[in-house]
Motif scaffolding. Structure first.
Motif, PDB file in Angstrom:
ATOM      1  N   VAL A 298       0.854  -1.191   0.000  1.00 37.38           N
ATOM      2  CA  VAL A 298       0.000   0.000   0.000  1.00 37.38           C
ATOM      3  C   VAL A 298       0.889   1.239   0.000  1.00 37.38           C
ATOM      4  N   SER A 299       0.411   2.281  -0.659  1.00 33.48           N
ATOM      5  CA  SER A 299       1.142   3.548  -0.705  1.00 33.48           C
ATOM      6  C   SER A 299       0.184   4.647  -1.101  1.00 33.48           C
ATOM      7  N   PRO A 300       0.521   5.904  -0.828  1.00 32.98           N
ATOM      8  CA  PRO A 300      -0.349   7.003  -1.267  1.00 32.98           C
ATOM      9  C   PRO A 300      -0.575   7.015  -2.768  1.00 32.98           C
ATOM     10  N   VAL A 301       0.500   6.852  -3.536  1.00 30.65           N
ATOM     11  CA  VAL A 301       0.369   6.930  -4.994  1.00 30.65           C
ATOM     12  C   VAL A 301      -0.432   5.749  -5.528  1.00 30.65           C
ATOM     13  N   LYS A 302      -0.143   4.552  -5.029  1.00 24.58           N
ATOM     14  CA  LYS A 302      -0.877   3.366  -5.501  1.00 24.58           C
ATOM     15  C   LYS A 302      -2.365   3.503  -5.212  1.00 24.58           C
ATOM     16  N   SER A 303      -2.723   4.003  -4.025  1.00 22.91           N
ATOM     17  CA  SER A 303      -4.130   4.166  -3.676  1.00 22.91           C
ATOM     18  C   SER A 303      -4.825   5.151  -4.610  1.00 22.91           C
ATOM     19  N   GLU A 304      -4.155   6.255  -4.912  1.00 21.57           N
ATOM     20  CA  GLU A 304      -4.730   7.249  -5.809  1.00 21.57           C
ATOM     21  C   GLU A 304      -4.900   6.693  -7.225  1.00 21.57           C
ATOM     22  N   MET A 305      -3.904   5.953  -7.696  1.00 18.95           N
ATOM     23  CA  MET A 305      -3.997   5.403  -9.050  1.00 18.95           C
ATOM     24  C   MET A 305      -5.101   4.357  -9.142  1.00 18.95           C
ATOM     25  N   PHE A 306      -5.250   3.541  -8.108  1.00 21.68           N
ATOM     26  CA  PHE A 306      -6.314   2.536  -8.090  1.00 21.68           C
ATOM     27  C   PHE A 306      -7.686   3.202  -8.109  1.00 21.68           C
ATOM     28  N   LEU A 307      -7.844   4.229  -7.292  1.00 24.68           N
ATOM     29  CA  LEU A 307      -9.151   4.846  -7.103  1.00 24.68           C
ATOM     30  C   LEU A 307      -9.522   5.819  -8.220  1.00 24.68           C
ATOM     31  N   LEU A 308      -8.533   6.558  -8.727  1.00 27.65           N
ATOM     32  CA  LEU A 308      -8.836   7.641  -9.665  1.00 27.65           C
ATOM     33  C   LEU A 308      -8.483   7.322 -11.111  1.00 27.65           C
ATOM     34  N   ASP A 309      -7.726   6.250 -11.329  1.00 27.66           N
ATOM     35  CA  ASP A 309      -7.348   5.920 -12.706  1.00 27.66           C
ATOM     36  C   ASP A 309      -7.831   4.537 -13.115  1.00 27.66           C
ATOM     37  N   TRP A 310      -7.426   3.512 -12.364  1.00 26.07           N
ATOM     38  CA  TRP A 310      -7.706   2.141 -12.801  1.00 26.07           C
ATOM     39  C   TRP A 310      -9.190   1.803 -12.716  1.00 26.07           C
ATOM     40  N   LEU A 311      -9.812   2.042 -11.580  1.00 23.37           N
ATOM     41  CA  LEU A 311     -11.234   1.720 -11.446  1.00 23.37           C
ATOM     42  C   LEU A 311     -12.106   2.464 -12.455  1.00 23.37           C
ATOM     43  N   PRO A 312     -11.950   3.800 -12.597  1.00 25.11           N
ATOM     44  CA  PRO A 312     -12.809   4.501 -13.577  1.00 25.11           C
ATOM     45  C   PRO A 312     -12.580   4.051 -15.013  1.00 25.11           C
ATOM     46  N   ARG A 313     -11.412   3.519 -15.283  1.00 22.46           N
ATOM     47  CA  ARG A 313     -11.073   3.135 -16.648  1.00 22.46           C
ATOM     48  C   ARG A 313     -11.373   1.673 -16.940  1.00 22.46           C
ATOM     49  N   LYS A 314     -11.287   0.818 -15.910  1.00 13.26           N
ATOM     50  CA  LYS A 314     -11.292  -0.612 -16.167  1.00 13.26           C
ATOM     51  C   LYS A 314     -12.493  -1.383 -15.638  1.00 13.26           C
ATOM     52  N   VAL A 315     -13.169  -0.905 -14.593  1.00 12.22           N
ATOM     53  CA  VAL A 315     -14.100  -1.771 -13.875  1.00 12.22           C
ATOM     54  C   VAL A 315     -15.505  -1.179 -13.843  1.00 12.22           C
ATOM     55  N   LEU A 316     -16.492  -2.011 -14.150  1.00 13.77           N
ATOM     56  CA  LEU A 316     -17.891  -1.621 -14.041  1.00 13.77           C
ATOM     57  C   LEU A 316     -18.361  -1.940 -12.628  1.00 13.77           C
ATOM     58  N   LEU A 317     -18.654  -0.908 -11.853  1.00 13.28           N
ATOM     59  CA  LEU A 317     -19.075  -1.052 -10.462  1.00 13.28           C
ATOM     60  C   LEU A 317     -20.571  -0.811 -10.324  1.00 13.28           C
ATOM     61  N   SER A 318     -21.196  -1.554  -9.407  1.00 15.12           N
ATOM     62  CA  SER A 318     -22.591  -1.268  -9.070  1.00 15.12           C
ATOM     63  C   SER A 318     -22.635  -0.021  -8.188  1.00 15.12           C
ATOM     64  N   PRO A 319     -23.787   0.618  -8.053  1.00 10.18           N
ATOM     65  CA  PRO A 319     -23.865   1.785  -7.152  1.00 10.18           C
ATOM     66  C   PRO A 319     -23.399   1.473  -5.733  1.00 10.18           C
ATOM     67  N   ALA A 320     -23.731   0.293  -5.221  1.00  6.06           N
ATOM     68  CA  ALA A 320     -23.305  -0.082  -3.867  1.00  6.06           C
ATOM     69  C   ALA A 320     -21.781  -0.207  -3.790  1.00  6.06           C
ATOM     70  N   GLU A 321     -21.178  -0.748  -4.837  1.00  9.32           N
ATOM     71  CA  GLU A 321     -19.715  -0.903  -4.852  1.00  9.32           C
ATOM     72  C   GLU A 321     -19.023   0.451  -4.984  1.00  9.32           C
ATOM     73  N   GLN A 322     -19.633   1.361  -5.759  1.00  6.07           N
ATOM     74  CA  GLN A 322     -19.073   2.707  -5.863  1.00  6.07           C
ATOM     75  C   GLN A 322     -19.052   3.389  -4.503  1.00  6.07           C
ATOM     76  N   GLU A 323     -20.094   3.183  -3.725  1.00  4.39           N
ATOM     77  CA  GLU A 323     -20.178   3.773  -2.398  1.00  4.39           C
ATOM     78  C   GLU A 323     -19.189   3.125  -1.431  1.00  4.39           C
ATOM     79  N   ALA A 324     -18.970   1.829  -1.587  1.00  2.00           N
ATOM     80  CA  ALA A 324     -18.177   1.079  -0.611  1.00  2.00           C
ATOM     81  C   ALA A 324     -16.678   1.155  -0.842  1.00  2.00           C
ATOM     82  N   VAL A 325     -16.241   1.317  -2.094  1.00  4.13           N
ATOM     83  CA  VAL A 325     -14.830   1.076  -2.394  1.00  4.13           C
ATOM     84  C   VAL A 325     -13.857   1.966  -1.615  1.00  4.13           C
TER      85      VAL A 325
END
Length: 509
Positions: A298-325
């Motif tokens: 875990v790291s600050p940069v990795k967390s930001e890239m996962f949350l702000l780059d990879w998920l919005p680009r790669k993964v279809l989330l349900s509304p509940a998952e968007q709230e939970a992640v």
């Protein structure tokens, strides 16, 4: 370039000369040509031009290129330099010492998160003109590059564990090393240690190769100036080192990690267990696939890239998952940080970055339904939840509703009932789009659609987008891609090269 080379006549140090030559060679580094190798078109032509000029500056440039150029450039430059010397052209005073350098030690200054390493290699010319080469190796950016398919490791070579993003040279070796030792001792988030030169060579070659193979790599604007110098210095490090191989995380091992996390005290406050389980799986998958087999890092940069780059680009989330992640990721940071021995300061820094990113996540993550796309249609195109695949699959199969009357006993078929992920249903959809097409034509479209559906190779969709951008119609693009697959589809390297050339096609009249 030859006028620039006149500076070589004014320097005395071979180090200064090598840096000037590296700057000249770096003036075309990173450029791509649609129909040739830039190192041949410019670099080798520069050797021929310098040989014809036959001036002291030309000889100085050839002398440096014989050491720092590509193998073909070096061989040509050495022959040309010998010819000019035989004809009486004056040599620079540093000529006998250029390249006569030996490594002395290798070190690394790294953060405790594992985000990036500053590799420090020290050298001297027989005990004089000591200097340090500092190379910044970034693992987060390397993972991001590989996750988008911008760079594919050639067959037989393991994926890189980082990419070079910057490099510079310092002549104040003792001061530099003292600063790094002091920082490693006094800063709880930094470490400083000595490296085996053999392993250093393996690591830097791998990172350099990934940088070189990436189109428009995310490097410092001055990196090209040092590129040739870096490769020459890495080349003289002793061989025999090995890159650490990332551990293998199969489905069972990943499931075990997720179960242990969800049963932990840190995850106890997560109310929606179903959404938390899905988010934990995504965190683990990201770490395994795009962080070189390090799901617990875990790291600050990795967390930001996962949350702000990879998920919005790669993964279809349900509304509940968007709230939970974001909440699941916060619990994961505390749990994984404890298991990996991350200092408390590092955990706090990561959580601070995560909460800052959480406010931006709602804006960064745009559910397809926000653009007016029917959720049922999106689900048909994304049975695997790969959000990045949506545009290329919609491009390949734009007709997913309506009725189709097939010949024979099939009758009328409602396209909205078909599964585009199923090859048989996909064939019906393609028949609807190409009425009256013969069997061979339909099979060619099936092969292309299968590749676009899977995104293999990534350059296929990149090329289609590039042609759309310059004005080609979809139907013409499909047939251009089919033609390449017919002639290059069995050779992955030839196909990627042909796609690269096609991406530079001029716009239609």
């Amino acid at each position: 370039m030859l006028r620039h080379a006149r500076e070589l006549l004014a320097v005395r140090s071979p180090l200064d000369a090598e840096l000037i030559v590296s700057e000249i060679l770096g003036s075309w580094w990173g450029h791509r040509l649609p129909d040739g190798d830039v190192e041949e078109v410019i670099g080798e032509a520069l050797v021929d031009y310098a040989r014809a000029a036959a001036t002291p500056a030309a000889l100085a440039l050839l002398t440096g290129m014989a050491y720092m150029g590509t193998p073909r450039q070096a061989a040509k430059a050495e022959r040309a330099a010998l010819e000019l010397m035989e004809n009486g052209v004056a040599r620079p005073g540093w000529a006998d010492r250029v390249g006569m350098v030996a490594p002395e030690g290798c070190y690394v200054s790294r953060d405790v998160f594992g985000d990036q390493d500053s590799i420090i290699c020290t050298y001297s010319y027989g005990g004089t003109d000591g200097h340090a080469l500092v190379v910044l190796v970034d693992r987060n950016k390397a993972g991001a590059v590989q996750s988008t398919g911008d760079a594919l490791a050639p067959a037989g070579r393991p994926p890189a564990s980082g990419m070079v993003r910057d490099a510079w040279v310092s002549s104040r070796v003792d001061k530099l090393l003292d600063h790094c030792r002091r920082e490693g001792r006094d800063n709880p988030l930094m470490r400083f240690e000595q490296l085996d030169p053999r392993d250093t060579k393996a690591l830097l070659w791998s990172a350099l190769d990934l940088t070189d193979e990436t189109d428009d790599p995310p490097v410092n604007e001055n990196f090209g100036t040092y590129h040739a110098f870096v490769r020459a210095r890495v080349d003289i490090l002793p061989p025999g080192g090995r890159l650490p191989q990332p551990p293998v995380y199969g489905p069972d091992r990943r499931a075990t990690i997720a179960a242990r996390f969800l049963a932990s005290d840190e995850a106890e406050g997560l109310s929606d267990r179903s959404a938390a389980s899905r988010c934990a799986d995504l965190i683990i998958d990201y770490g395994c696939a795009y962080d070189f087999g390090r799901p617990l890092r875990v790291s600050p940069v990795k967390s930001e890239m996962f949350l702000l780059d990879w998920l919005p680009r790669k993964v279809l989330l349900s509304p509940a998952e968007q709230e939970a992640v974001p909440h699941v990721l916060g619990a994961w940071v505390r749990w994984a940080g404890k298991r990996t021995g991350l200092p408390e300061e590092g955990v706090r820094a990561t959580l601070d970055a995560l909460w800052d990113a959480t406010a931006k996540f709602a804006e960064a993550y745009r559910d397809p339904s926000a653009f007016g796309l029917d959720r049922a249609l999106v689900d048909r195109l994304l049975p695997d939840g790969d959000l990045e695949a949506l545009p290329r699959r919609a491009f390949a199969l734009p007709f997913l509703s309506g009725t189709h009357r097939r010949s024979g006993r099939h009758g009328v078929i409602d396209l909205s009932t078909l599964d585009p992920a199923d090859p048989d249903d996909r064939r019906v959809i393609l028949e609807f789009e190409h009425p009256g097409a013969d069997e061979e034509h339909l099979e060619a479209h099936e092969r292309l659609t299968e590749r676009l559906w899977k995104g293999e190779p990534p350059q296929l969709w990149e090329t289609a987008q590039a042609l759309l951008d310059v004005g080609y119609e979809r139907h013409e693009i499909l047939h251009r891609l089919i033609d390449l697959l017919d002639h290059r589809g069995d050779d992955p390297e030839a196909l990627r090269e042909a796609l690269r050339v096609l991406r530079h096609e001029p716009p239609p009249e």
